[in-house]
Motif scaffolding. Structure first.
Motif, PDB file in Angstrom:
ATOM      1  N   VAL A  28     -15.326 -18.850  37.107  1.00  0.00           N
ATOM      2  CA  VAL A  28     -14.882 -19.082  38.478  1.00  0.00           C
ATOM      3  C   VAL A  28     -15.773 -18.302  39.433  1.00  0.00           C
ATOM      4  O   VAL A  28     -15.930 -17.087  39.316  1.00  0.00           O
ATOM      5  CB  VAL A  28     -13.411 -18.659  38.665  1.00  0.00           C
ATOM      6  N   GLU A  29     -16.383 -19.029  40.369  1.00  0.00           N
ATOM      7  CA  GLU A  29     -17.196 -18.394  41.403  1.00  0.00           C
ATOM      8  C   GLU A  29     -16.294 -17.990  42.577  1.00  0.00           C
ATOM      9  O   GLU A  29     -15.362 -18.695  42.925  1.00  0.00           O
ATOM     10  CB  GLU A  29     -18.273 -19.368  41.885  1.00  0.00           C
ATOM     11  N   ARG A  30     -16.578 -16.864  43.181  1.00  0.00           N
ATOM     12  CA  ARG A  30     -15.868 -16.381  44.362  1.00  0.00           C
ATOM     13  C   ARG A  30     -14.351 -16.349  44.157  1.00  0.00           C
ATOM     14  O   ARG A  30     -13.595 -17.049  44.830  1.00  0.00           O
ATOM     15  CB  ARG A  30     -16.206 -17.245  45.573  1.00  0.00           C
ATOM     16  N   PRO A  31     -13.839 -15.570  43.207  1.00  0.00           N
ATOM     17  CA  PRO A  31     -12.383 -15.506  42.999  1.00  0.00           C
ATOM     18  C   PRO A  31     -11.639 -15.058  44.248  1.00  0.00           C
ATOM     19  O   PRO A  31     -10.466 -15.391  44.409  1.00  0.00           O
ATOM     20  CB  PRO A  31     -12.232 -14.505  41.846  1.00  0.00           C
ATOM     21  N   ASP A  32     -12.305 -14.307  45.134  1.00  0.00           N
ATOM     22  CA  ASP A  32     -11.639 -13.905  46.371  1.00  0.00           C
ATOM     23  C   ASP A  32     -11.301 -15.114  47.225  1.00  0.00           C
ATOM     24  O   ASP A  32     -10.212 -15.202  47.804  1.00  0.00           O
ATOM     25  CB  ASP A  32     -12.545 -12.940  47.153  1.00  0.00           C
ATOM     26  N   LEU A  37      -7.494 -19.016  49.473  1.00  0.00           N
ATOM     27  CA  LEU A  37      -7.148 -20.407  49.748  1.00  0.00           C
ATOM     28  C   LEU A  37      -5.875 -20.819  49.025  1.00  0.00           C
ATOM     29  O   LEU A  37      -5.030 -21.530  49.581  1.00  0.00           O
ATOM     30  CB  LEU A  37      -8.306 -21.325  49.348  1.00  0.00           C
ATOM     31  N   ALA A  38      -5.724 -20.384  47.790  1.00  0.00           N
ATOM     32  CA  ALA A  38      -4.518 -20.739  47.034  1.00  0.00           C
ATOM     33  C   ALA A  38      -3.261 -20.207  47.691  1.00  0.00           C
ATOM     34  O   ALA A  38      -2.191 -20.820  47.609  1.00  0.00           O
ATOM     35  CB  ALA A  38      -4.637 -20.222  45.600  1.00  0.00           C
ATOM     36  N   ARG A  46     -10.266 -25.140  43.147  1.00  0.00           N
ATOM     37  CA  ARG A  46     -11.077 -25.041  41.937  1.00  0.00           C
ATOM     38  C   ARG A  46     -12.504 -24.629  42.298  1.00  0.00           C
ATOM     39  O   ARG A  46     -13.242 -25.398  42.915  1.00  0.00           O
ATOM     40  CB  ARG A  46     -11.085 -26.370  41.187  1.00  0.00           C
ATOM     41  N   PHE A  47     -12.861 -23.457  41.866  1.00  0.00           N
ATOM     42  CA  PHE A  47     -14.200 -22.946  42.120  1.00  0.00           C
ATOM     43  C   PHE A  47     -14.919 -22.645  40.807  1.00  0.00           C
ATOM     44  O   PHE A  47     -15.886 -21.878  40.779  1.00  0.00           O
ATOM     45  CB  PHE A  47     -14.129 -21.670  42.972  1.00  0.00           C
ATOM     46  N   ASP A  48     -14.461 -23.219  39.706  1.00  0.00           N
ATOM     47  CA  ASP A  48     -15.105 -22.962  38.418  1.00  0.00           C
ATOM     48  C   ASP A  48     -16.416 -23.736  38.319  1.00  0.00           C
ATOM     49  O   ASP A  48     -16.653 -24.716  39.028  1.00  0.00           O
ATOM     50  CB  ASP A  48     -14.167 -23.347  37.273  1.00  0.00           C
ATOM     51  N   THR A  49     -17.265 -23.301  37.422  1.00  0.00           N
ATOM     52  CA  THR A  49     -18.615 -23.861  37.339  1.00  0.00           C
ATOM     53  C   THR A  49     -18.596 -25.334  36.951  1.00  0.00           C
ATOM     54  O   THR A  49     -19.427 -26.115  37.444  1.00  0.00           O
ATOM     55  CB  THR A  49     -19.456 -23.074  36.319  1.00  0.00           C
ATOM     56  N   GLY A  68     -17.097 -24.742  46.263  1.00  0.00           N
ATOM     57  CA  GLY A  68     -15.884 -24.926  45.486  1.00  0.00           C
ATOM     58  C   GLY A  68     -15.204 -26.205  45.918  1.00  0.00           C
ATOM     59  O   GLY A  68     -15.615 -26.866  46.880  1.00  0.00           O
ATOM     60  N   ILE A  69     -14.118 -26.559  45.217  1.00  0.00           N
ATOM     61  CA  ILE A  69     -13.403 -27.803  45.471  1.00  0.00           C
ATOM     62  C   ILE A  69     -11.954 -27.494  45.808  1.00  0.00           C
ATOM     63  O   ILE A  69     -11.302 -26.704  45.123  1.00  0.00           O
ATOM     64  CB  ILE A  69     -13.445 -28.735  44.243  1.00  0.00           C
TER      65      ILE A  69
END
Length: 1013
Positions: A28-32, A37-38, A46-49, A68-69
């Motif tokens: 996951v990119e940018r978990p912050d 957003l969540a 969803r920001f996973d690769t 991310g999506i």
């Protein structure tokens, strides 16, 4: 009929769309950002690769990894995302079906996926004849909701079952019938939209006087809000730029380059009002984010007729367009020699092209609308009477049909007045793009000048200039699509993996733009600006209007956060390409299957163009592909998603190798090997075969599970069960046996495994007195293969096949030395095992085939194994001989007209026929329907996909809910069928259908035929 979906354990979701599947793959990119957003929305973040890679491409030549999506569920979600991103300075890109051809659906931004959840039909106003819907609804489903009202949303893009309403607004979409209907902008009444600061507003009609008054008030305000600044800029444009806009915009039905300012000025002058919603048409998500739209509707035409004019070259066809337009057609579509030649070599389209007069080099499909069938037919006949004075028309033209004095260029013509024949003509016209997209080499037909438009009267000169240009660059392109409004789809053949290819792309783009400007045309007549054409808007409109575009963009989006770079930005058409000189491919293993195409395995991995042909069936029933996407509507379960991920893994864009456990489980695991994409994918991506290669490489590294070994060696398992029957059947019914099977080897506890027969099919054949039809008195002789399921679990099916074949006068033998086809091992990617089995079988069968024997099996997947998959495992004349002479049982009866020798006495019963996906993928599914109907049955052939069992897939515990979700789609089709009895040739299909209704497993078609003897 009614059905019940079998119950599932309490810890598992019930079967239904997306049941039991929640994809989050890779790092996951940018978990912050994910957390922030969540916390703000109800939708998915969803920001996973893996997800980011899936959204890095559309149907264009471009690829750019998003931040991310987010899949919002409401306007509130969209507003929250936009507000947060505005505060953080993060770009945002609204996206629909991802079918854009100019790169406007990819960007380094937070992508809002509207197709996932915001796809609802909101309502219909019968008095106003308008409809409201969310942006993610497909054009096809929107029109399905309106069809019973006799109305439709008129713009008709070719990918209407994949393209969505929001995308139609963003691209100002039109289609083949723009001569009658124009573009999307003409149908927008108002849009609910989220502005760049998160403000939710309604953009619709505003009186010009009110607009100017609001602008004046904004000028007096100390701190006008964003919406006031937008109104002020539009007011300024109308006051100061109207004449320049009227002078510089091309006079075309089809122009979607730049912002929609000509429509703005036209509305102001003709109606004294402007529609801000229509200003969003063609803005490609750069001005505001549409979250709901109200659109006006048009009546569905009462009748249509087609005249297809044929020519000895594309230039003569272009010279005829202007005179044809005087007849007021609804569509004029061209196909040139490149596409016709390719279609002649394609099995699906060769018969259609074969109906054209000899020597045909190009065609113009001309369609007419009419108040009645007779009215439409007379219009078509009038065209033929004018353009081909000596033509003996099938229908007399109307007395008042136009007569032009233009030279005659057409050589001949065909007519189509009934719907079926017209559908064939349109199918031939639409065959072009799929064939063009099927190239697996490094040279591909790229869509960077695909939809330039010029006034129709200039088409001959324009096409001649293009041909000279392409000759100068040692390439060529096909010409097809919308000749009537002057829009030609042109895809030059280039290799973008080489620097010279990119240089040629840029040189052609510059030269084509110069030609377009010279002829008073547009650089985009349909598919938008995006990354491919934004740069050329400055040349098309001049520096003044270019700055006007940028001023409008700043008013709507002061920080340039909405799809930045597009329409009036700094997008460079030679950057962010999917393939470029830096692209590198490394599968990480050596493929072992035969790949009979340019570039082999790599060519197939790189074949997907992103057109979204695999994502249009979740709301419709046509075709087989892609069952898991239909059930889950998750991008990664589509053929496009898997292909993009596979290419990403092999080109280094993903951190995982294709044989890593994480990649195999996330990407390849839910491909059920239905082969639907082999036939249904416009490009012909064969994901089932790709999965077999990857799975084999994975097994080579990681080994095999006990369950995989069991399923691959199912004949041994069934033989043991048969030997101990009925004790083995009793043991499987004991309480706790299912629990034990699931806990030990992963077989779903609530699945009923096949029962065993002590007296096998071979035993029953050996107990006979010999063949009922001797070899001497038979015209044909058959080796009826006893596959493991037929032999040990379904011997009645084998007996039925034997009875029907002998009733048809066929000499039949059941060989002892050919049993397992290798399909079970192949389906588990155990390719060495499958090849060994195939080699043994070919060695046994080939000499007999050469001696006149035909090979027949009752199991569809086995038939396709012999016909198709053996040629992927083996090479040489023996394998080809077996493949050429192998048949499914109903296919065999139909191909050789054997059922004509049988006096059937069918009971009065209606059958709902569910064909096997492998047979559909090889276009052999129709045979059973024909034989059953000739036997006297009323047959409803379901346009169904895979049943969801897919061999062993539905038995595997982790796939249980997905299997049932896929099955529920089939069950709904059975509910809607007027037939009372399901029939299915596949053993796994019949097992899955055991959960439908109260009648247990349905019969095999051959059993139904045997019952009618």
């Amino acid at each position: 009929m009614s059905h019940d979906v079998p119950s599932t354990p309490n810890d598992e979701p019930a079967a239904g769309p997306g049941a039991g599947y929640d994809h989050q793959g890779g790092t996951v990119e940018r978990p912050d950002l994910v957390d922030d957003l969540a916390d703000r929305i109800e939708g998915e973040v969803r920001f996973d690769t893996y997800t980011r890679q899936l959204y890095a491409t559309d149907a264009s030549a471009y690829e750019q990894l998003p931040i991310g999506i987010v899949a919002p569920v409401s306007t509130d979600d969209v507003a929250a995302v936009m507000s947060y991103c505005a505060a953080e300075g993060l770009p945002v890109l609204p996206r629909g079906g991802g079918t854009s051809l100019a790169g406007q659906a990819v960007n380094e931004a937070v992508v809002l996926d509207f197709k996932r959840h915001m796809d609802g039909f909101v309502g219909f106003d019968p008095d106003a004849e308008t409809a409201r819907a969310q942006p993610g609804i497909t054009i096809a489903r929107l029109n399905d909701r309106l069809a019973d009202r006799g109305l439709k949303f008129a713009p008709d893009p070719a990918w209407g079952d994949k393209s969505v309403l929001g995308g139609a607004i963003g691209n100002n979409t039109t289609g083949a019938h723009s001569l009658k209907y124009g573009k999307t902008d003409a149908y927008i009444e108002e849009c609910e939209a989220v502005l760049a600061d998160g403000t939710v507003t309604t953009l619709g009609w505003v009186d010009v006087d009110d607009l100017h008054a609001r602008a004046a008030a904004a000028a007096e305000a100390s701190d006008p809000d964003l919406e006031d600044r937008i109104y002020a800029e539009v007011s300024r444009i109308l006051r100061e730029e109207a004449d320049e806009i009227a002078a510089r915009y091309p006079d075309l039905k089809r122009n979607v380059s730049g912002y929609n300012l000509d429509h703005l000025v036209e509305n102001a002058r003709e109606h004294g009002a402007v529609n801000f919603g229509r200003l969003l048409a063609g803005s490609e998500g750069t001005l505001a984010i549409v979250t709901e739209a109200e659109v006006s509707l048009e009546p569905i035409p009462a009748a249509t007729a087609i005249a297809m004019l044929t020519y000895d070259g594309v230039l003569p066809a272009m010279r005829d367009v202007a005179s044809i337009l005087e007849h007021d057609p609804s569509a004029v579509e061209v196909m040139d020699d490149v596409l016709l030649d390719l279609a002649r070599d394609n099995p699906e389209f060769s018969d259609l092209v074969g109906t054209l007069p000899e020597g045909t080099d190009s065609t113009l499909l001309v369609e007419f609308y009419g108040d009645s069938a007779a009215d439409a037919s007379r219009k078509a006949a009038g065209l033929l009477a004018d353009r081909l004075p000596d033509y003996d028309a099938e229908v007399d033209p109307a007395d008042d049909h136009p007569v032009t004095d233009a030279d005659v260029h057409a050589v001949d013509a065909l007519e189509a007045y009934d719907p079926d024949r017209q559908a064939k003509f349109w199918k031939m016209r639409k065959s072009g793009l799929p064939i063009l997209l099927s190239r697996t080499g490094d040279e591909k037909h790229w869509p960077f000048v695909e939809d330039t438009a010029v006034p129709p009267e200039h088409l001959p000169e324009y096409v001649a200039d293009l041909q000279e240009l392409f000759d100068a660059h040692d390439t060529f392109a096909a010409y097809y699509a919308h000749a009537g409004p002057g829009v030609l789809h042109i895809r030059p053949l280039l290799n973008l993996k080489e620097s010279s290819g990119i240089e040629t792309m840029e040189a052609i783009s510059e030269s084509v733009t110069d030609l377009v400007v010279e002829y008073g045309g547009s650089v985009s007549g349909e598919h938008g600006d995006g990354k491919a054409r934004t740069k050329y808007n400055r040349k098309l409109y001049g520096d003044g209007l270019w700055e006007t575009f940028r001023g409008l963009k700043r008013a709507f989006d002061p920080e340039w956060l909405l799809n930045p770079g597009t329409v009036c930005g700094d997008a460079d058409p030679t950057e962010d390409l999917r393939f470029d000189p830096d692209y590198a491919f490394d599968a990480g293993f050596t493929p072992v299957l035969e790949w009979d195409n340019d570039k082999g395995f790599q060519g197939m991995v790189e074949l997907c163009h992103g057109c979204a042909g695999c994502t249009g069936h979740q709301e419709t029933t046509g075709g087989v592909m892609c069952p898991t996407y239909r059930a889950s509507q998750e991008e990664i379960t589509s053929t496009r998603g898997r292909a993009n991920a596979l290419r990403g893994a092999m080109s280094g864009d993903l951190p995982d190798d294709p044989t890593d456990e994480s990649f195999v489980s996330e990407v390849m695991d839910l491909c059920i090997g239905c082969k639907g994409c082999r036939n249904d994918c416009p490009s012909g991506v064969d994901m089932a075969k790709l999965k077999a290669e990857v799975g084999h490489a994975y097994h080579q590294e990681e080994g095999l599970s006990i369950r995989d070994r069991l399923f691959a060696n199912v004949e041994t398992v069934l033989a043991v069960g048969s030997a101990f029957a009925p004790v083995s059947n009793w043991a499987m019914s004991l309480p706790g046996s299912g629990w034990l099977a699931e806990r030990t080897v992963g077989i779903a506890a609530d699945r009923d495994l096949p029962s065993f027969h002590r007296r096998t099919f071979r035993d029953r054949v050996e107990a006979r007195d010999g063949p009922a039809v001797s070899e001497a008195e038979a015209d044909r002789k058959v080796l009826l293969l006893a596959d493991p399921y037929t032999n040990y679990s379904h011997p009645a099916v084998g007996e039925a096949a034997l009875d029907v074949l002998e009733a048809a006068g066929v000499h039949v033998r059941v060989p002892d030395d050919v049993t397992d086809s290798g399909r079970p091992a192949f389906s588990k990617s155990m390719l060495d095992h499958a090849r060994s089995t195939a080699a043994d079988n070919v060695a046994a069968l080939a000499p007999r085939v050469r001696d006149g024997w035909d090979v027949v099996t009752v199991e569809p997947s086995d038939a396709v194994m012999y016909q198709l998959d053996y040629l992927d495992l083996l090479s040489g004349p023996d394998a080809e001989a077996v493949a050429d002479n192998a048949y499914g049982i109903c296919e065999y009866l139909d191909v050789y007209d054997l059922d004509a020798h049988i006096d059937f006495d069918a009971p009065d019963r209606s059958l709902a026929y569910h064909g096997h996906c492998h047979q559909k993928a090889t276009r052999k599914d129709h045979h059973a329907v024909g034989v059953l109907r000739r036997a006297g049955y009323d047959v409803d052939p379901l346009d169904s996909g895979c049943c969801g069992m897919a061999g062993s897939f539905g038995y595997e515990a982790e796939h249980r809910s997905m299997s049932r979700a896929i099955a529920s789609i089939l069950f709904e089709q059975l509910d809607d069928s007027p037939a009372t009895q399901p029939v299915a040739p596949g053993a796994s299909c019949r097992s899955q259908l055991d959960g439908y209704g109260d009648d247990g497993e349905p019969p095999h078609p051959i059993e139904v035929l045997a019952a009618a003897l």
